[in-house]
Design a protein around this motif. Structure first.
Motif, PDB file in Angstrom:
ATOM      1  N   MET A   1     -82.665  33.194-135.252  1.00 33.82           N
ATOM      2  CA  MET A   1     -83.682  32.455-136.003  1.00 33.82           C
ATOM      3  C   MET A   1     -85.084  32.915-135.638  1.00 33.82           C
ATOM      4  N   ASP A   2     -86.025  32.686-136.551  1.00 32.60           N
ATOM      5  CA  ASP A   2     -87.423  32.870-136.198  1.00 32.60           C
ATOM      6  C   ASP A   2     -87.892  31.691-135.348  1.00 32.60           C
ATOM      7  N   LYS A   3     -89.095  31.792-134.778  1.00 31.20           N
ATOM      8  CA  LYS A   3     -89.590  30.806-133.819  1.00 31.20           C
ATOM      9  C   LYS A   3     -89.650  29.412-134.447  1.00 31.20           C
ATOM     10  N   VAL A   4     -90.106  29.298-135.668  1.00 28.62           N
ATOM     11  CA  VAL A   4     -90.273  27.989-136.302  1.00 28.62           C
ATOM     12  C   VAL A   4     -88.932  27.291-136.456  1.00 28.62           C
ATOM     13  N   GLN A   5     -87.931  27.995-136.976  1.00 24.37           N
ATOM     14  CA  GLN A   5     -86.628  27.377-137.185  1.00 24.37           C
ATOM     15  C   GLN A   5     -85.978  26.996-135.856  1.00 24.37           C
ATOM     16  N   ARG A   6     -86.121  27.863-134.866  1.00 27.71           N
ATOM     17  CA  ARG A   6     -85.532  27.568-133.558  1.00 27.71           C
ATOM     18  C   ARG A   6     -86.154  26.304-132.973  1.00 27.71           C
ATOM     19  N   VAL A   7     -87.474  26.212-132.978  1.00 23.41           N
ATOM     20  CA  VAL A   7     -88.144  25.024-132.444  1.00 23.41           C
ATOM     21  C   VAL A   7     -87.732  23.788-133.237  1.00 23.41           C
ATOM     22  N   HIS A   8     -87.647  23.906-134.526  1.00 28.85           N
ATOM     23  CA  HIS A   8     -87.257  22.781-135.383  1.00 28.85           C
ATOM     24  C   HIS A   8     -85.903  22.209-134.958  1.00 28.85           C
ATOM     25  N   TYR A   9     -84.907  23.058-134.814  1.00 33.18           N
ATOM     26  CA  TYR A   9     -83.581  22.550-134.470  1.00 33.18           C
ATOM     27  C   TYR A   9     -83.530  22.014-133.030  1.00 33.18           C
ATOM     28  N   VAL A  10     -84.251  22.659-132.122  1.00 31.85           N
ATOM     29  CA  VAL A  10     -84.273  22.160-130.751  1.00 31.85           C
ATOM     30  C   VAL A  10     -84.943  20.790-130.688  1.00 31.85           C
ATOM     31  N   VAL A  11     -86.059  20.626-131.382  1.00 28.74           N
ATOM     32  CA  VAL A  11     -86.756  19.327-131.375  1.00 28.74           C
ATOM     33  C   VAL A  11     -85.886  18.240-131.990  1.00 28.74           C
TER      34      VAL A  11
ATOM     35  N   SER B   1     -77.241  15.202-139.780  1.00 25.54           N
ATOM     36  CA  SER B   1     -78.441  14.460-140.176  1.00 25.54           C
ATOM     37  C   SER B   1     -79.706  15.301-140.079  1.00 25.54           C
ATOM     38  N   ILE B   2     -79.589  16.560-139.630  1.00 23.67           N
ATOM     39  CA  ILE B   2     -80.760  17.425-139.476  1.00 23.67           C
ATOM     40  C   ILE B   2     -80.934  18.263-140.743  1.00 23.67           C
ATOM     41  N   LEU B   3     -82.073  18.114-141.392  1.00 22.45           N
ATOM     42  CA  LEU B   3     -82.394  18.926-142.557  1.00 22.45           C
ATOM     43  C   LEU B   3     -82.964  20.265-142.105  1.00 22.45           C
ATOM     44  N   SER B   4     -82.711  21.303-142.870  1.00 23.74           N
ATOM     45  CA  SER B   4     -83.111  22.645-142.451  1.00 23.74           C
ATOM     46  C   SER B   4     -84.611  22.876-142.553  1.00 23.74           C
ATOM     47  N   ASP B   5     -85.299  22.091-143.374  1.00 28.74           N
ATOM     48  CA  ASP B   5     -86.712  22.390-143.634  1.00 28.74           C
ATOM     49  C   ASP B   5     -87.633  21.188-143.468  1.00 28.74           C
ATOM     50  N   ARG B   6     -87.147  20.112-142.857  1.00 28.03           N
ATOM     51  CA  ARG B   6     -87.957  18.914-142.713  1.00 28.03           C
ATOM     52  C   ARG B   6     -87.682  18.256-141.370  1.00 28.03           C
ATOM     53  N   ALA B   7     -88.716  17.708-140.789  1.00 28.26           N
ATOM     54  CA  ALA B   7     -88.557  16.849-139.620  1.00 28.26           C
ATOM     55  C   ALA B   7     -87.944  15.529-140.045  1.00 28.26           C
ATOM     56  N   THR B   8     -87.128  14.946-139.166  1.00 27.70           N
ATOM     57  CA  THR B   8     -86.577  13.617-139.402  1.00 27.70           C
ATOM     58  C   THR B   8     -87.460  12.597-138.690  1.00 27.70           C
ATOM     59  N   PRO B   9     -88.160  11.721-139.400  1.00 30.86           N
ATOM     60  CA  PRO B   9     -88.948  10.708-138.685  1.00 30.86           C
ATOM     61  C   PRO B   9     -88.049   9.879-137.776  1.00 30.86           C
ATOM     62  N   SER B  10     -88.477   9.631-136.564  1.00 24.78           N
ATOM     63  CA  SER B  10     -87.657   8.850-135.641  1.00 24.78           C
ATOM     64  C   SER B  10     -87.347   7.474-136.195  1.00 24.78           C
ATOM     65  N   SER B  11     -88.239   6.944-137.021  1.00 29.80           N
ATOM     66  CA  SER B  11     -88.009   5.623-137.611  1.00 29.80           C
ATOM     67  C   SER B  11     -86.817   5.613-138.549  1.00 29.80           C
TER      68      SER B  11
ATOM     69  N   LYS C   1     -96.387  21.503-141.364  1.00 27.97           N
ATOM     70  CA  LYS C   1     -96.008  21.442-142.777  1.00 27.97           C
ATOM     71  C   LYS C   1     -94.614  20.846-142.947  1.00 27.97           C
ATOM     72  N   MET C   2     -93.742  21.022-141.940  1.00 24.55           N
ATOM     73  CA  MET C   2     -92.392  20.445-141.994  1.00 24.55           C
ATOM     74  C   MET C   2     -92.393  18.954-141.662  1.00 24.55           C
ATOM     75  N   GLY C   3     -93.530  18.422-141.224  1.00 24.71           N
ATOM     76  CA  GLY C   3     -93.614  16.994-140.955  1.00 24.71           C
ATOM     77  C   GLY C   3     -93.784  16.625-139.497  1.00 24.71           C
ATOM     78  N   TYR C   4     -93.971  17.610-138.623  1.00 34.02           N
ATOM     79  CA  TYR C   4     -94.133  17.317-137.204  1.00 34.02           C
ATOM     80  C   TYR C   4     -95.588  17.016-136.873  1.00 34.02           C
ATOM     81  N   THR C   5     -95.784  16.089-135.959  1.00 32.06           N
ATOM     82  CA  THR C   5     -97.095  15.842-135.381  1.00 32.06           C
ATOM     83  C   THR C   5     -97.114  16.495-134.010  1.00 32.06           C
TER      84      THR C   5
END
Length: 576
Positions: free
Chosen positions: A314-324, A363-373, A534-538
């Protein structure tokens, strides 16, 4: 930030991750055996490596190795020396957790020397009149202190795993406390930061202040009271701390200052051997901490989730996304399920199951953060930057991953007169007020509510990683970030990085709530940060954290490497 969600995919995943979907799963039964057995280590390094947070502690460990001790004797020397020279982070008034590997028979065992609540604990003592948490009582003074576990843990290691006598292993710490040493800048800064609180208690002021002020840089510091306490432990083992002279001084000092310890609390304390958690990931075996640490469960859960992805492709963005996203889900479970295994039934079979991880992954989307709420709170059925870590591999291949703590900086700031013992403030690691954050922003449920004799939940995550050709011993301080630091270190090790690279690597962290990604400077370039937002992360940048100490063994070349975190210049990783 508002963004569109694929509600169908998210709903499917949430349905699979909700507590109700797994309600029939029975809580894990307490293990019958006290160690994970593996094949004996056939290869031996022939030399040793130690990485700790202070050069005096590292050299104390090496001194004991030169006397004929093994990694476990060296661990006693390092831990006790850190009690003298690094009291802002650990000490015999606190506790520790350790993963040990014995080379001759492949035995892996977890040593639980976590502090316990005194029998008279009352959660109401930690509340203000309006029912809100009283942070001062929870963090400062004798009511904030649990019954220390470190002395009992060191005695247990000496009896069952060491080669040398306790007197030999404790000798460097006793000498340094008696003869004196020059504190490093971290300790000076810690004393200056907590000066006003230290002034509340005469014994604390006498130990850490000079005429009411922090000691001058470069001045030598002696600790004869702690030297005497360590000598009693060396001579009498557990009885030298939990009974007799020291015990009476501890209880008298605590009760005179408004605490509630009794002699029975001390005599009843026991360090315990437990079965470590073991998880396989990409051909590597990770041996890590079980409850009352939350760290090993969370790391195993995260790795089980990530096993469904090809992170290296994966590229850096996708890797960080799935790890987070994996971090987010593991910390959700951390908050709701975990506690002291002697008091709480936990669904460990569920949490460690690859099938449960499969559901979480859905429950993990490939292109969006999941809000903890959006993640459902689990409803289980009734049933620490001021910590320190060191890593050791000896010439025979014995290994020790040891994380020690007094919780926050200088623990409770309360020194028991006549003992030199600075007490911890681990009571804050209980969920003193359910679903209210502790000093590290972690929430808790009734699974981690205080009770007499109960161990408070911890994030300490000492770990050993054994791969096809390389081995690593790793751990770090950092409160709730310990878990993610060790996780990221494991991933970097599997990617082929060396000890120095692993310890220095910029870090990021997510713990479910607050719903932000904490980021060290340099962890993400501007393009990566923009893509994640842009994926929804703060993203929230903060000062560097942790004090990781890593030892690696490349079994192909039979090379040992030791590295102490470059964020803290007082540490030392040394190979002999």
């Amino acid at each position: 930030m508002n963004f569109p969600l694929d509600w169908r995919a998210l709903s499917l995943g949430l349905l699979m991750t909700g507590a109700g979907a797994f309600a029939p799963v029975a809580a894990a039964k307490p293990p019958v055996v006290t160690g994970v057995q593996a094949a004996p280590t056939q290869q031996r390094p022939g030399h040793a490596a130690i990485a700790s947070a202070n050069f005096l502690a590292t050299r104390a460990g090496l001194e004991v190795l030169r006397k004929g001790g093994n990694a476990f004797d060296a661990a006693i020397a390092v831990a006790s020396t850190l009690s003298v020279v690094e009291p802002e982070s650990s000490g015999i008034g606190g506790g520790f957790m350790a993963v040990l590997h014995r080379a001759k028979d492949g035995r892996n065992v977890f040593i639980d020397a976590r502090e316990t609540a005194p029998a008279a604990v009352d959660a109401k003592a930690y509340l203000d009149p309006d029912g809100s948490p009283n942070r001062d009582t929870a963090l400062n003074g004798p009511l904030s202190a649990g019954i220390p576990g470190e002395p009992a843990g060191l005695v247990l290691i000496a009896k069952r795993y060491g080669r040398l006598s306790l007197q030999q292993s404790l000798a460097p710490a006793i000498r340094i406390a008696r003869d004196g040493f020059k504190p490093d800048p971290r300790l000076h800064d810690s004393i200056a930061e907590e000066q006003k609180v230290l002034q509340r208690w005469p014994a604390s002021a006498a130990k850490y202040l000079v005429n009411g002020q922090p000691p001058l840089p470069g001045a030598s510091w002696r600790d004869p009271d702690q030297a005497r306490t360590l000598e009693l432990i060396a001579q009498h083992g557990d009885d030298g701390f939990y009974r007799g002279e020291t015990a009476h001084k501890l209880v008298d000092a605590v009760r005179a200052a408004g605490g509630n310890w009794t002699l029975a609390d001390l005599t009843g304390y026991q360090a315990k051997e437990r079965t470590p958690i073991s998880v396989d990931y990409r051909g590597y075996k990770i041996i890590t901490a079980p409850p009352p640490s939350s760290g090993g469960v969370a790391i195993a859960e995260i790795l089980n989730i990530l096993s469904g992805y090809n992170l290296s492709g994966m590229d850096k963005v996708q890797r960080v996304h799935y790890v987070v996203e994996a971090m987010r889900r593991a910390f959700r479970d951390h908050n709701d399920y975990l506690g002291d295994p002697d008091f709480v039934k936990m669904p460990l079979d569920m949490l460690l199951s690859p099938y449960y991880a499969d559901g979480l992954r859905q429950s993990i989307l490939s292109d969006r953060a999941t809000p903890s709420s959006m993640l459902p709170r689990a409803e289980p059925a009734d049933a620490g930057m001021h910590t320190t870590h060191f890593s050791i591999i000896d010439a025979d291949g014995n290994m020790a991953a040891v994380t020690l703590t007094v919780n926050t900086i200088l623990g409770s700031k309360f020194v028991a007169a006549g003992t030199g013992v600075l007490l911890n403030n681990e009571m804050d690691d209980f969920a003193l007020v359910p679903n209210k954050p502790n000093a590290y922003g972690l929430l808790g449920s009734k699974a981690n509510a205080p009770a007499g004799g109960k161990r408070m939940l911890s994030s300490m995550s000492p770990s050993i990683v054994i791969g096809p050709e390389r081995t690593m011993v790793i751990g770090s301080p950092g409160g709730s970030t310990i878990i993610t630091q060790v996780l990221e270190g494991i991933l970097h090790f599997i990617d082929g990085e060396n000890a120095q690279q692993i310890a220095a690597h910029p870090r990021f962290h997510h713990q479910y709530l607050p719903d932000v990604v904490m980021v060290e400077p340099g962890a993400f370039d501007p393009a990566t940060s923009a893509a994640l937002e842009k994926m929804g992360y703060t993203l929230k940048q903060r000062e560097p954290w942790g004090f990781m100490n890593v030892v690696t063994w490349d079994r192909r070349s039979n090379r040992l490497d030791a590295a102490s975190d470059p964020r803290r210049p007082s540490g030392l990783g040394e190979v002999r």
